[in-house]
Every structure is written in C-alpha cells, then in structure tokens.
Design an enzyme around this catalytic site. Structure first.
Site, mmCIF file in Angstrom:
data_model
loop_
_atom_site.group_PDB
_atom_site.id
_atom_site.type_symbol
_atom_site.label_atom_id
_atom_site.label_comp_id
_atom_site.label_asym_id
_atom_site.label_seq_id
_atom_site.Cartn_x
_atom_site.Cartn_y
_atom_site.Cartn_z
ATOM 1 C CG HIS A 55 -0.581 0.075 2.909
ATOM 2 N ND1 HIS A 55 0.072 1.911 3.455
ATOM 3 C CD2 HIS A 55 -0.315 -0.883 3.224
ATOM 4 C CE1 HIS A 55 -0.408 1.006 4.419
ATOM 5 N NE2 HIS A 55 0.321 0.122 4.771
ATOM 6 C CD GLU A 65 -3.467 -0.976 5.715
ATOM 7 O OE1 GLU A 65 -3.383 -1.781 6.296
ATOM 8 O OE2 GLU A 65 -2.918 -0.540 5.611
ATOM 9 C CD GLU A 66 -1.378 2.344 7.342
ATOM 10 O OE1 GLU A 66 -2.290 1.954 8.247
ATOM 11 O OE2 GLU A 66 -0.305 2.010 7.675
ATOM 12 C CG ASP A 116 0.865 -3.413 5.113
ATOM 13 O OD1 ASP A 116 1.703 -2.760 5.805
ATOM 14 O OD2 ASP A 116 0.038 -3.857 5.332
ATOM 15 C CG HIS A 167 0.715 2.739 12.976
ATOM 16 N ND1 HIS A 167 -0.248 2.327 12.438
ATOM 17 C CD2 HIS A 167 0.761 3.008 10.924
ATOM 18 C CE1 HIS A 167 -1.048 1.720 11.882
ATOM 19 N NE2 HIS A 167 -0.152 1.715 11.098
HETATM 20 ZN ZN LIG Z 1 0.986 -1.174 6.116
#
Ligand SMILES: [Zn+2]
Length: 474
Positions: A274, A320-321, A348, A429
């Site tokens: 992604h 995606e997030e 991922d 993140h």
């Molecule tokens: Zn990811």
C-alpha cells in the site's frame, strides 16, 4: 467461469512439456533466479527510488498532497522506465486531517505530553476538553468500574503490549467502549513493544449508537507514569486539544504497471503493497519500502528482458491505513475476470530482513491437509529452495494481507513476503518510521524475492494452486 478453466488447466498440464513439468521448479528456474539475484543484490537504483520517495515526498495519508505527488511521480517514472500498461486507477478516498493537537498535564504537575490523535477521530472543541483522568488496564477493569466512576472523565488505557493483535483493539475500539460509559475522551498507551517516548497513531472505529469522543495515543512511558501515579491515589488532570476533522472525500488512485505475458497475457500475477501511509514519519517501512521493492522487481525483470508467460502486475494500493478503498476498487475492477488472477503477493510488515513467504487460501485451514492447499504449498517449497542463498527459504502456513484480502476472499491464492519482524512495531505509525531504519541490503533482498517469486509464479506451466477463483465466493 471457473468451471470452464478446469479442463483447460488439465489440457495444459498434459500438453505442458512433460520434461519440464516433471522437473522441480527450483531446477527449472535456477539460472533465471541467479540472473535476477545478481542484478537485484548489486542494484543502486531501487534504493534511489526509495530514498527519493521518503526524502522528497515523505508521508502520504489519503487525501494529502504528499500521496498525490507520490502517485504522479510513480506513474511518470514507470512510464519512463518502459513498464507496460502504466496507469493510475481512480479511487475515491476518505480525507481525514489531524489539525493542531496537544495534551497538557495540569495536575499533579504541569507538563506537555507527547501525543498523536488517532486516525478518523473527531476533534475537541477549540478550548479542548479538560477533565480528570481515569486509568484502566483493560476493558474488563473499565467496565467493572462502571458509569459512576467513568462519566465525565478522560479514560487512559494503560494496556501492556501482548503483540499487535492483542493490543490494537484498545486503539481501535477504546473510544467507543469508554464513551458508552460516559467518558469525554480516550487516551491509549501506544501499540508498540518498545518505546523511546514515541507516540504511535493508527485508526479507530466508532461503534454505532455511542457518542463519538476524541481519542489519542500517548507514549508507553507517559502511560506507565500516569498509571503509577493513579495507583498511588494521585489526582491527574489534563487538557486534550485536537483539531481533527474530515474534509470532503478526495480522489486518489492505485498505481498499476505490468510486464505483459508472452503466452497467456490475460492471466495475471499481482505483487505490491500500500502506497499511502500515516501523516507522520516517512512511511519508509509502512509501506513505502515494500511498494518500491515490488515496483523495482518489475523494473529489473524488464531490464533483464525476462518476460514470463503470464502478465506480472505491480499494484501500489491507496488508502489501506484508513479505509481500504484502494483494495476494494482494484477488486471491483477485476471482479468480472477474477479467475484470471493466478496469485497475489503483498508485503506489509515492514522491510526488515526477509525470511520467506506466507501462503494462504481463503476458506481453507492451512493445517488441514486439504489437497488444494498442499499442492500449492509443495510448489512453493520447490520455489523457496531458490532463496536458500539469501536465507529466505521459509514457507509459512498462512499468509495474506489487507490489500489482497478481497482477491483472496474471491479464491485467489495469497502470499505475504515475510521478514524477521524484529523491530517493525517499534517504528510503525510513528514519527520514527523513516529511511534511516531501512537496511539497504534488506531492501535489495526484498526486490530479489519479489522478482523471482513473481517471475516463477507468472511463468510456470501450472497454476500455483488448483483453485477456481470466482467473484461468487464470499
Ligand atoms: Zn501497512
């Protein structure tokens, strides 16, 4: 549609040169793999692309100009490289923005605390929310305290790390569970196993029927400190300010490029990751490195003039997030011809040292001995022997990913490119997900694995697993 494939496959297997079909896949593809490894492990350009993406574009949240620039740059560069059928597939995405945000401790001492609002959170009023803090170590503890203790408070979930799956539920659902008991806001200890005072964001999900309250992540260090104070009966008060809000949906895109198949171009193997990230750091491990590795795998194959029988396609999925709209849009675009997807490979979990691949078939327990699974598994073990020199020859039972999830649920065999996974969640993140955390050698190995696995799956006579993908499969 699928039913018509079976006889064709059978015919192909019978006609398929008996000599090569009897030969194990690693023997058939050893020379090609050697050629690819040689190119990938000495390559500089792939790293240059990752360096450009992270350094000059940076993080890429859905709806942001960063993501749009990243998409334009990829499409332009892929065309310049001469990849085929390069296109940006339009996708409507949610557009959440963080805005200004802060968390101030007033009692027992005055201090500004590091924080990151959770993705998709609502904001606070401009003056913020000032309230006493109630610490809970679990949902059970919170619910045991009841509305009387929770109402009007800001709940802090100081939940110890037990792995991502066990811990992330507090980030995802903590706000609604606290709101159901009358809390005004929620704070969560960051979902990470090791912290250097870095808050980690990620999306939350509001439950229907409960008030939507703002929520933010705090550092492990601060969560533990406040929990210790609370245990000793110290009153804690904070002001949470968050400017988070949604803008109207934005137009984004999945980036797609191909090497067209020489004999069966309508059949496709997909590799990718992604392209979006959170709005902090550079999205180097999540998921920029894997995206560039998949893309560069095609670039190298094209330079080596290695054209497999089937089409090898890279997809850089958007959103995606905080939505998965890219994965859904891609699936919808191929739903009428899903049986042409032979396999899908996603990476991922960061781009640390690769160790091999995970393999999943939706609806089939990988431990059950199901012959459809075992056939694919045995073929992958043969291919994996090619990866022994890279110490990446493990084939794990079970695998997949968020972006290939919709394809897999339609029956497409799914693989994840696995890494050693030592530090991924330390950076995930957070502001710390940056290029300096990526080892160039690990990145090059990932390019090599994507290229060899992609090439072999697209070129071998037989399909990876004798399943019949169908849009009717749930
Ligand atoms: Zn990811």
């Amino acid at each position: 549609m699928g039913r018509r494939i079976a006889p064709l496959l059978l015919t192909a297997a019978l006609l398929g040169s008996a000599s090569t079909a009897a030969q194990p896949l690693d023997e058939r593809y050893r020379d090609v793999a050697g050629q690819i490894f040689g190119a990938a492990l000495t390559d500089e350009e792939g790293w240059e692309k990752l360096r450009y993406l992270t350094t000059h574009i940076g993080h890429r949240l859905s709806g942001s100009t960063g993501l749009e620039r990243a998409i334009e740059w990829a499409v332009e560069s892929m065309r310049e490289e001469g990849l085929e059928n390069v296109r940006a597939q339009p996708v409507t995405v949610t557009h959440w923005v963080r805005g200004e945000e802060s968390l101030e401790l007033h009692a027992p001492v005055r201090r500004r605390l590091a924080m990151l609002g959770l993705g998709n959170s609502v904001g606070t009023p401009p003056e913020g929310i000032t309230a006493p803090v109630l610490v809970a170590r679990s949902f059970d503890e919170l619910e045991g305290l009841g509305r009387e203790k929770v109402e009007g408070r800001i709940v802090l979930y100081a939940v110890p790390w037990t792995g991502y799956g066990g811990t992330v539920v507090y980030r995802a659902l903590g706000a609604s569970r606290a709101a159901a008991l009358g809390a005004r806001a929620a704070l969560v200890r960051s979902a990470t196993g090791r912290s250097l005072s870095t808050p980690h964001t990620g999306s939350l999900r509001y439950e229907e029927g409960t008030p939507r309250i703002p929520a933010a992540a705090v550092t492990v260090e601060d969560a533990e400190w406040l929990a210790a104070l609370a245990e000793d009966g110290v009153e804690i008060e904070v002001t949470l300010r968050m400017g988070a809000h949604f803008l109207p949906d934005a137009t984004s895109a999945n980036v797609i490029a191909e090497i067209r198949g020489s004999e069966r171009p309508e059949e496709v193997v997909v590799i990718g990751g992604h392209y979006d990230s959170w709005d902090v750091g550079q999205g180097a491990h999540d998921d920029g490195g894997p995206c560039i590795a998949a893309w560069h795998a095609l670039t190298l194959l094209q330079r080596l003039e290695l054209r497999p029988r089937r089409t090898l396609r890279v997809v850089l999925w958007t959103n995606e997030e905080n939505g998965l709209a890219g994965a859904e849009a891609y699936h919808a675009s191929v739903a009428g011809e899903i049986e042409r997807h032979v396999a899908a490979v996603e990476m991922d979990m960061g781009i640390e040292r690769p160790v091999g691949f995970g393999f999943g078939l939706a609806g089939i327990d990988p431990e059950s001995g199901d012959p459809r699974y075992e056939t694919g598994y045995a073929r992958l073990l043969e291919i994996a022997r090619l990866f022994a020199p890279l110490e990446a020859d493990r084939i794990r039972r079970g695998g997949g990913g968020a972006d290939i999830g919709p394809l897999m649920r339609s029956g497409v065999p799914g693989l994840s490119l696995d890494t050693v996974g030592e530090h991924y969640f330390d950076w995930h993140h957070s502001h710390a997900d940056t290029l300096d955390k990526v080892e160039p050698r690990d990145f090059r190995k990932a390019v090599a694995l994507f290229a060899v696995m992609g090439y072999v799956l697209a070129d071998m006579e037989e399909r990876l697993a004798p399943v019949e993908p169908s849009p009717l499969n749930p």
